[in-house]
Scaffold this motif. Structure first.
Motif, PDB file in Angstrom:
ATOM      1  N   LEU A  59       0.834  -1.202   0.000  1.00 44.08           N
ATOM      2  CA  LEU A  59       0.000   0.000   0.000  1.00 44.08           C
ATOM      3  C   LEU A  59       0.870   1.254   0.000  1.00 44.08           C
ATOM      4  N   LYS A  60       1.855   1.261   0.872  1.00 47.41           N
ATOM      5  CA  LYS A  60       2.758   2.413   0.934  1.00 47.41           C
ATOM      6  C   LYS A  60       3.511   2.587  -0.376  1.00 47.41           C
ATOM      7  N   ALA A  61       3.966   1.482  -0.925  1.00 45.00           N
ATOM      8  CA  ALA A  61       4.733   1.543  -2.174  1.00 45.00           C
ATOM      9  C   ALA A  61       3.880   2.134  -3.286  1.00 45.00           C
ATOM     10  N   ALA A  62       2.636   1.691  -3.358  1.00 46.26           N
ATOM     11  CA  ALA A  62       1.739   2.184  -4.407  1.00 46.26           C
ATOM     12  C   ALA A  62       1.516   3.689  -4.255  1.00 46.26           C
ATOM     13  N   LYS A  63       1.281   4.116  -3.038  1.00 46.24           N
ATOM     14  CA  LYS A  63       1.049   5.544  -2.811  1.00 46.24           C
ATOM     15  C   LYS A  63       2.308   6.353  -3.113  1.00 46.24           C
ATOM     16  N   ASN A  64       3.433   5.847  -2.687  1.00 42.45           N
ATOM     17  CA  ASN A  64       4.689   6.554  -2.974  1.00 42.45           C
ATOM     18  C   ASN A  64       4.935   6.663  -4.469  1.00 42.45           C
ATOM     19  N   TYR A  65       4.632   5.592  -5.179  1.00 38.70           N
ATOM     20  CA  TYR A  65       4.846   5.624  -6.622  1.00 38.70           C
ATOM     21  C   TYR A  65       4.065   6.786  -7.243  1.00 38.70           C
ATOM     22  N   VAL A  66       2.798   6.882  -6.870  1.00 41.71           N
ATOM     23  CA  VAL A  66       1.962   7.961  -7.416  1.00 41.71           C
ATOM     24  C   VAL A  66       2.543   9.326  -7.032  1.00 41.71           C
ATOM     25  N   LYS A  67       2.930   9.443  -5.782  1.00 37.74           N
ATOM     26  CA  LYS A  67       3.521  10.720  -5.337  1.00 37.74           C
ATOM     27  C   LYS A  67       4.753  11.078  -6.159  1.00 37.74           C
ATOM     28  N   ASN A  68       5.570  10.100  -6.437  1.00 39.34           N
ATOM     29  CA  ASN A  68       6.843  10.379  -7.115  1.00 39.34           C
ATOM     30  C   ASN A  68       6.701  10.652  -8.603  1.00 39.34           C
ATOM     31  N   TYR A  69       5.680  10.077  -9.235  1.00 39.06           N
ATOM     32  CA  TYR A  69       5.631  10.163 -10.691  1.00 39.06           C
ATOM     33  C   TYR A  69       4.521  11.057 -11.234  1.00 39.06           C
ATOM     34  N   MET A  70       3.567  11.420 -10.384  1.00 36.50           N
ATOM     35  CA  MET A  70       2.435  12.226 -10.851  1.00 36.50           C
ATOM     36  C   MET A  70       2.356  13.485  -9.979  1.00 36.50           C
ATOM     37  N   ARG A  71       2.476  14.648 -10.602  1.00 35.71           N
ATOM     38  CA  ARG A  71       2.490  15.875  -9.795  1.00 35.71           C
ATOM     39  C   ARG A  71       1.132  16.291  -9.267  1.00 35.71           C
ATOM     40  N   TYR A  72       0.089  16.025 -10.044  1.00 40.55           N
ATOM     41  CA  TYR A  72      -1.220  16.573  -9.684  1.00 40.55           C
ATOM     42  C   TYR A  72      -2.227  15.514  -9.249  1.00 40.55           C
ATOM     43  N   LEU A  73      -1.749  14.328  -9.057  1.00 43.21           N
ATOM     44  CA  LEU A  73      -2.644  13.247  -8.626  1.00 43.21           C
ATOM     45  C   LEU A  73      -2.286  12.914  -7.180  1.00 43.21           C
ATOM     46  N   ASP A  74      -3.197  13.240  -6.262  1.00 46.61           N
ATOM     47  CA  ASP A  74      -2.914  13.055  -4.847  1.00 46.61           C
ATOM     48  C   ASP A  74      -3.365  11.655  -4.420  1.00 46.61           C
ATOM     49  N   PRO A  75      -2.439  10.797  -4.034  1.00 48.31           N
ATOM     50  CA  PRO A  75      -2.849   9.421  -3.706  1.00 48.31           C
ATOM     51  C   PRO A  75      -3.765   9.351  -2.486  1.00 48.31           C
ATOM     52  N   GLU A  76      -3.816  10.401  -1.709  1.00 51.71           N
ATOM     53  CA  GLU A  76      -4.640  10.335  -0.499  1.00 51.71           C
ATOM     54  C   GLU A  76      -6.069  10.791  -0.711  1.00 51.71           C
ATOM     55  N   SER A  77      -6.285  11.692  -1.641  1.00 52.58           N
ATOM     56  CA  SER A  77      -7.667  12.159  -1.789  1.00 52.58           C
ATOM     57  C   SER A  77      -8.238  11.931  -3.190  1.00 52.58           C
ATOM     58  N   ASP A  78      -7.384  11.702  -4.169  1.00 50.10           N
ATOM     59  CA  ASP A  78      -7.884  11.460  -5.528  1.00 50.10           C
ATOM     60  C   ASP A  78      -8.037   9.977  -5.826  1.00 50.10           C
ATOM     61  N   ILE A  79      -7.505   9.142  -4.954  1.00 48.27           N
ATOM     62  CA  ILE A  79      -7.517   7.701  -5.211  1.00 48.27           C
ATOM     63  C   ILE A  79      -8.014   6.951  -3.974  1.00 48.27           C
ATOM     64  N   ILE A  80      -8.843   5.948  -4.228  1.00 48.97           N
ATOM     65  CA  ILE A  80      -9.182   4.953  -3.211  1.00 48.97           C
ATOM     66  C   ILE A  80      -8.327   3.731  -3.501  1.00 48.97           C
ATOM     67  N   PHE A  81      -7.483   3.343  -2.571  1.00 45.68           N
ATOM     68  CA  PHE A  81      -6.714   2.109  -2.751  1.00 45.68           C
ATOM     69  C   PHE A  81      -7.355   0.981  -1.962  1.00 45.68           C
ATOM     70  N   ASP A  82      -7.551  -0.131  -2.612  1.00 46.70           N
ATOM     71  CA  ASP A  82      -7.959  -1.327  -1.890  1.00 46.70           C
ATOM     72  C   ASP A  82      -6.914  -2.404  -2.189  1.00 46.70           C
ATOM     73  N   ILE A  83      -6.830  -3.401  -1.358  1.00 45.05           N
ATOM     74  CA  ILE A  83      -5.763  -4.390  -1.542  1.00 45.05           C
ATOM     75  C   ILE A  83      -6.268  -5.789  -1.259  1.00 45.05           C
ATOM     76  N   LYS A  84      -5.930  -6.700  -2.127  1.00 39.37           N
ATOM     77  CA  LYS A  84      -6.259  -8.112  -1.947  1.00 39.37           C
ATOM     78  C   LYS A  84      -5.029  -8.935  -2.287  1.00 39.37           C
ATOM     79  N   LEU A  85      -4.196  -9.148  -1.297  1.00 43.75           N
ATOM     80  CA  LEU A  85      -3.015 -10.004  -1.495  1.00 43.75           C
ATOM     81  C   LEU A  85      -3.271 -11.335  -0.806  1.00 43.75           C
ATOM     82  N   GLY A  86      -3.399 -12.382  -1.584  1.00 47.29           N
ATOM     83  CA  GLY A  86      -3.593 -13.704  -1.011  1.00 47.29           C
ATOM     84  C   GLY A  86      -2.285 -14.312  -0.536  1.00 47.29           C
ATOM     85  N   GLU A  87      -2.373 -15.516  -0.018  1.00 43.42           N
ATOM     86  CA  GLU A  87      -1.158 -16.162   0.486  1.00 43.42           C
ATOM     87  C   GLU A  87      -0.459 -17.024  -0.561  1.00 43.42           C
TER      88      GLU A  87
END
Lengths: 397, 397, 397, 397
Positions: free
Chosen positions: B108-136
């Motif tokens: 989750l952190k990695a995904a948000k950081n990626y957006v922060k680092n590569y997109m100037r105007y896309l805020d990962p905290e308010s413009d995106i809903i992240f959901d996660i489904k990592l199985g075993e």
């Protein structure tokens, strides 16, 4: 004229190359499942638009995501422990001239019906959680498909097709299809998730078949081995209908009987336990993955069949290639590529390239007018592709 | 020996073909965003495994699904109305020797950081809903990567690479990269979602650039047109560094000023309004979509860099092709394909095919031993690919 | 007239009953977290409506659902292994007179800010997955709140209030509030999830305090025990400010040191590990759960403060009860119930019942006109409740 | 002795109070739907644990969240446009002694079956999206229920019960139940979402019935009005079986025929269009919301019936109250409250308070031993509550 380019391709014909790799992901493979569901949704929505409004409205349902579940298969039994999760994604027009079209519901039903129809042991109601996120699409892309009006390309994109299939390609495609339609029907222990990988080294073909077994219908490892051997022999037998080359068949090569490691599934698909799936990552619209051949990255499944050139041009290029090969004498191989121009009519592409490897003694220049005619006729009638798609007469994966 | 096949490929070299189509989806394209997030998750998880355990455990995070949001851009402003939804999908080992690894949180952190680092105007905290489904993941696939131990292939699969890039390929790739790294930096109105489609018809190259503008930073349609023209000219200018062919540049060809239809975005990506995105549907690992070239369907991004041959073999084949081309004299084009055998060491493929189109006057047979040496050295050191991936030294899309 | 009923209530006053049970779920309890987030969303949306449109539009955000995560706390450290999942649910008006209001984004930001402001160790960005489902509501319920216009009741529903708080109620409420605002501030090892259960048996009060500790800030079990004892003593000390009855304090009674079973959390809330939370299942709008008192089932938090009588009447009844008790002499206890009529102005309830237990020697009939005046004044100014809610001047849980 | 407190309650009996408010949310109300689904999941999981393992393992499924859909009802037809979304939330033990129990699947099936059994026009497969998030629970709470072993309380919590129901309570409860079981069966236009609000002002009872109609089965507004009148009369008629007081019945008071505003639904529940629902926010375990009576905030539905005192003590208190009233002469009203001690056996509560309002001429002291006996017998046999719950013999909402 329509920007049609015909040229001779100097190229070692596929059959003369030393190494050929061909893959087909069967109906029950997680990526194929995603493709099948995506396409079924688009068809159902298209039909419902036609039924209610007489036209097909803008939609795309080409982004289903399958998240694997967990299962507990064992000889003679087993069950799904955690359901598979499938997120149905796309856009659709939900309101038109004050008429509501319940696209979410139509898509959901279509997805469930698809699973019911193609998978015997995967229950869409209890083995799968379906979620759906169909947005409204951006308004400027909302296009209406009406009889007699040529829609405009939704994007700058391209489609690819070629003909004929090579021997190995034909073999790989038919082996999977016939395991599904023949061997599986006689053997309740055979699942739907069958992947066939073909490697041709000169005149030696090795088929590696990964075939999910249905745990409930295999009583023990001996039965498993027996049936596996039988499947291998059956595949080898039918191979001779497609090739005279030497064919070696390997089935479930990762099995390790000592470690109790065999390819058992409860539901017939590896999506039940750890294998996710996604639209557009498996077979191209000719049913194959062919790294030695021209391919498009565009997912054909689930896109709207009206103006999404990523879909239409793949199907169109494949049809044109196929017809050229059938109709025009002297073609050994033909490759067709079509590039769209966004917002221009779909029957007026930026470029339509036809590359021909002629049979010995044949001349591409002499074929040009016939080949061009085939292409022009199809361009004159792109709506036929749309209709065939909606009627389910064209496979997309 | 390792099943290495070297052969001459008789083929019209790419530069001599009449029609060439090349596409690159830029960093901010929804499919590339999905690729970038998927790869960043895998890197972050790999690094954390190494930090905590000294080994990399089984994981795959190659199935992010982006569901488009809704936005309301207008000259001088606008906002995201409904956030983009991103579902992070995959498998990871969450517990090992009684040590918990919080893979969901890392991903989750990695995904948000990626957006922060590569997109100037896309805020990962308010413009995106992240959901996660990592199985075993299924236990039998859980493999451990240790220094000095060669892991076994996870599947029967293949990878593809070729060298060198054609002029058009090189051009398309560099145009997008430099719009991102140069033109965008000087022009705050340029977004990150830039798609470049290159069509070469004989010696005429047409570049169709679709470039999202940042609505807040464009005051009116005049400013938009001015900047669009400027971008077109700039692209044309830099094109001469890559080709002497005639280059025509079209930017945002679907614009229709009378209908107020221009390519404005609030965030710099079309994912904000109607365009979904998915891993593995855009650029291959060389950064391009090249329908006239051999390609693999395998998504390179997000797969584990230890034993997932769908990833490693694509990167490996590209490296081998590139090294052969650099090291061995007389190569015009080289294609490399590698086919794995499931459960066998990754450095022992079922087949490694090297196809060479020689320069005139050169003989493939004479190149064979050198070419073979390059391939063997890479096979001896496949772990170098793994390390380069984890260190972020190899691009995957 | 307004259907106001005043009557004497013959009832053993709460202080004279032998057994009294009172509960307060503190700020960090999963149910309170859900309440706080729900209310913060409604406030933020209301303020944004006012800022953009000058009016408050229809919305309800009273259904947040918290799904517990997994954490791995240990003395001196620990981490969240699987993030908490919070689904933000409700309705809002997203478009009004062609103006878009990005309610999803506002709600998402409000929810994250709430967590940031009230929980020190719970990071809304990496410890929580937020998802949001705000529908558009049914059109007929879309009401606009304008200065000077009395909105109509959204439903047939009722609200309840009483005054004054009993000694035990006052004690329980203040103990939790002061642990949060005083003891916690001085003791970084004290979490926000504090539940206080008060049992009064005649004149003996037993407080059972369940208090989450922050694992990172407790080095070992000795420190834990020391701080726990300190907390117990501190609670006992401050208890004397609220009662002269004998008070026994038990802290974390389920601890079992031999089994290493203590109440450690990484984040300060039990939602990190197994405790789900939901709006409206915890404290009533007076901050307490009081089974021996009249209570409404309506969730006060998150409902729109304009015409949702389930919210407004609970707050209003509590204010009326409190003012009656303050203003009118001779009241021992007063209970207020207000029943709405759907679609009638909120200041015209179907019935407003005021039940009074008088002090000895006092007569309810004599109080009636004063009491009635208090009620009428509040009914004349129900919009004051709305304003206080939006300004955050009224607690809702 | 078990901390049983018996005392006389001096209190205006409910029938003598001037104002009484009673509410019942019917089977199809969104909150009741959530309750019903939650309880059905717990029952199904409990039964499956028993079937497979002979014991009931730790679980709680008391947090279903219903997010409203959108529908388009009109006289004679209509359809669901966007499905209702139901998130099934809770904890369960998924693996025990190396045996997997597919709790997600069991819960999912149970939820769907519940809808099928109780709602005629709501199709769980196409009108609802079900998602599920069942965590593993915190290990220390995992308790096993075995015949003959008394489990320990999971928390410090309390339960409440009283007897008998007042006339108005009895009336409200029976009116809803009989509309569902009798009137609805004869009238296919009557939906399942029926809310009854009873207001007694002295001897005048007003029943406000909100009753969803099934749009498909009402041809026009005239039919609607006719049936509505009929329902009102029917309710008035049966009311006389429960009370001799004057009863006024209002049905769907928010209707406004001129504005075409009537209470039509496609599916029989308002969850189809804008009304969310949540467990534990509706009826208490006696089937009513009674603000003038003692109530517990604990959701009874969905909690495990083994050691969750929030469930067991509510049911137990209600049984004890009811039995006391039946068995012991001279009781006018009896209130029972039970407070648990975490980690102590459930049959050994911290306090069990019995408050009695005697009939005139009766003495509470003389009743004490009988009343105490009733309570002790139930405490000796708390497992009977568990069994009745699992067998579906006790209602929880």
């Amino acid at each position: 004229m329509k920007n049609i380019y015909v040229e001779e391709l100097v190229h070692t014909p596929i059959e003369s190359q030393r190494i050929e790799i061909v893959e087909r992901k069967g109906i029950g493979h997680p990526d194929s499942l995603a493709d099948g569901i995506a396409e079924e949704m688009s068809r159902a929505i298209s039909r419902e638009y036609l039924r209610r409004l007489g036209v097909v409205l803008h939609h795309n349902t080409d982004e289903a995501q399958i998240v694997a579940g967990r299962a507990n298969p064992y000889f003679g039994g087993g069950e799904v422990i955690e359901p598979i999760y499938i997120l149905l994604v796309g856009r659709a027009t939900k309101k038109f001239n004050d008429i509501f079209i319940p696209t979410d519901k139509i898509a959901l039903k279509a997805a469930k019906n698809y699973v019911k129809n193609y998978m015997r042991y995967l229950d869409p109601e209890s083995d799968i959680i379906f979620d759906i996120k169909l947005g409204e699409g951006s308004t400027s892309l909302k296009e209406v498909f009406k009889k007699g009006v040529v829609p405009c390309a939704n994007d700058t994109s391209f489609g690819i097709g070629f003909a004929p299939l090579s021997e190995t390609e034909n073999l790989v495609k038919n082996v999977e299809k016939r395991i599904y339609s023949e061997f599986r029907k006689k053997n309740p222990a055979i699942g739907e998730d069958v992947k066939v990988m073909g490697l041709r080294e000169d005149n030696k073909i090795t088929l590696t078949v990964a075939c999910a077994f249905i745990s409930e219908n295999v009583r023990n490892v001996e039965e498993y081995i027996t049936l596996k051997d039988e499947l291998g022999k059956w595949v080898k037998d039918i191979s001779h209908e497609y090739t005279e080359r030497e064919v070696t068949v390997n089935v479930n090569t990762a099995d390790d009987y000592e470690k109790d490691c065999v390819y058992l599934t409860v539901t017939g698909t590896s999506a039940e336990n750890g294998d996710d799936g996604s639209v557009g990552r498996g077979n191209r619209c000719n049913g194959l993955i062919t790294p030695g051949r021209p391919m498009s990255m565009e997912a054909t499944s689930g896109k709207n069949p009206i103006n999404h050139v990523g879909k239409i041009y793949n199907l169109l290029a494949t049809q044109i290639a196929s017809d050229c090969y059938e109709v025009v004498e002297g073609i050994r191989e033909v490759h067709v590529r079509i590039l769209s121009q966004i917002a221009k009519p779909v029957n007026d592409p930026k470029a339509l390239s036809i590359q021909i490897i002629p049979e010995k003694g044949h001349n591409v220049e002499k074929m040009e007018s016939k080949v061009r005619t085939v292409a022009e006729q199809w361009l004159d009638d792109t709506s036929k592709i749309t209709e065939m798609v909606i009627n389910g007469e064209l496979e997309t994966f």
